[in-house]
Scaffold this active site. Sequence first.
Site: not given
Ligand code: GDP
Ligand code: IMO
Ligand code: MG
Length: 437
Positions: A13, A16, A40-41, A222
Amino acid sequence: MPATIIIGAQYGDEGKGKITDIFSEKADYVVRYQGGNNAGHTIVVDGKVYKLHLLPSGVVRGKRCLIGAGVVVDPRQLIKEIKQFNFEVDLGIDPRTHIILPYHNIIDILREKKIKKIKGASIGTTAKGIGPCYEDEKSRIGIRFFDLVSNKNLEDVIIEKFEEKKKVIEEVYGGSLDININDVAKEYAEIGKLLKKYLCDVSSEIFSSLKKGKNILFEGAQGTLLDIKYGNYPKVTSSHPLAGSILVDIGLPPSVFKEFEFKIIGVVKAYTTKVGSGPVVTCLDKGRWPVDEKVSNKIANYIRKKGAEYGTTTGRPRRVGWLDLVLLKYSDKLNNYDELALTKLDVLSGIKILKIAVAYKHNGKEEKEYRAWDLEFLENCKPVYKKIKGFRKFRANNYNEIPKNAKKYIGLIEEYIGKKIKIISIGPERNDIIYKE
Ligand code: GDP
Ligand code: IMO
Ligand code: MG
């Protein structure tokens, strides 16, 4: 630049999805190589929010998207995601990817319950069946994408495998299977027909595209500290979110790193978050996982709310802490980043004093090496912080317009890790981005 690898440098999270979206503008291919729909991207374009779990983020720009052999695919989720787009998605899926079946999800959930009962804290998985699916792959009893789309006896194979899983679910975990396997088998056979057109030898397509000088973007899911081997085992996922794993997870020879130009980008969130249990040395949240926001630290709640730190996949509040450079140094050792992308810097605005961990104290002794494998050691480490004055809310079009103290924050990371931060993200929107040379 023929190839770029986007890596989550912390616990996932990091943003990416957003960084992948930026790079995918110039990419010919965007490729997922590990994990599954536990990812979850999020990508935000002109207020429209795309949440992708399985499809590579390049789909938003209509790029050719590939799902490599190291991924585990939930075909129901895939169909749902494809339907989000009102255009024909240009997708290829490797025949060797493994398929998630409903019994994987059930085992995932029941096993978590059992661990919680015995040990008091489960891993906190996403309940998407990721671990049980990889487990079947390694036990050589899994169903691959190739089997899904080409096996004439698919329904019989699923029913046969189901018999064994039913025993595990009922006898080992005391659970019950509320699914009709004949219906599931039929449904999967139908899905297989629908998805057949995506069958593609991803390994070959990427290798030949590299030779043609195409621009390939590998989208990690991840984060490094969730790696099955190099993360905080067992509080990890079941794949390898490391740059090196593209070789085996896509099926490329090691010589590609010599033959073609590769850039490895570490995506670093300006603070730390973690979904699920396990040690987070710089954690600000009081109490144990799962987070209870009523008793949590004020700054943690401030960052969580402002940064929307609630899981894209599960909606759970993420634990929040200060940036940890000891951890980041370990992450850099495993991936050797060419450059860093710093995300969510805007979230830290308005906090008077910012802290960054530059060392740990363990039993009174200073430690600078991150022992990812020793969870008891990490639980007992106290962070040694460097304090920096905070910065106000800002808008900036270029690096010069960033507040002085935010520049100091960036400088400290660069100096400690010894790598340049070339991209700074200051908001969720595609355009909330600053390039720094
Ligand atoms: P990922 O799993 O690494 O792709 O990240 P996620 O999408 O799960 O979580 C990142 C969250 O932060 C999402 O809701 C993005 O829309 C948001 N986001 C990404 N970059 C920024 C930033 O620079 N500032 C803020 N406020 N939100 C961001
Ligand atoms: P993105 O790509 C954050 C965490 C889960 C748990 C552990 C194992 O959005 O960054 P799993 O379901 O993979 O067996 O869970 O890994 N986890 C993540 N945490 N971002 C993710 O993906 C994750 N994918 C798995 O919360 O702790
Ligand atoms: Mg994510």
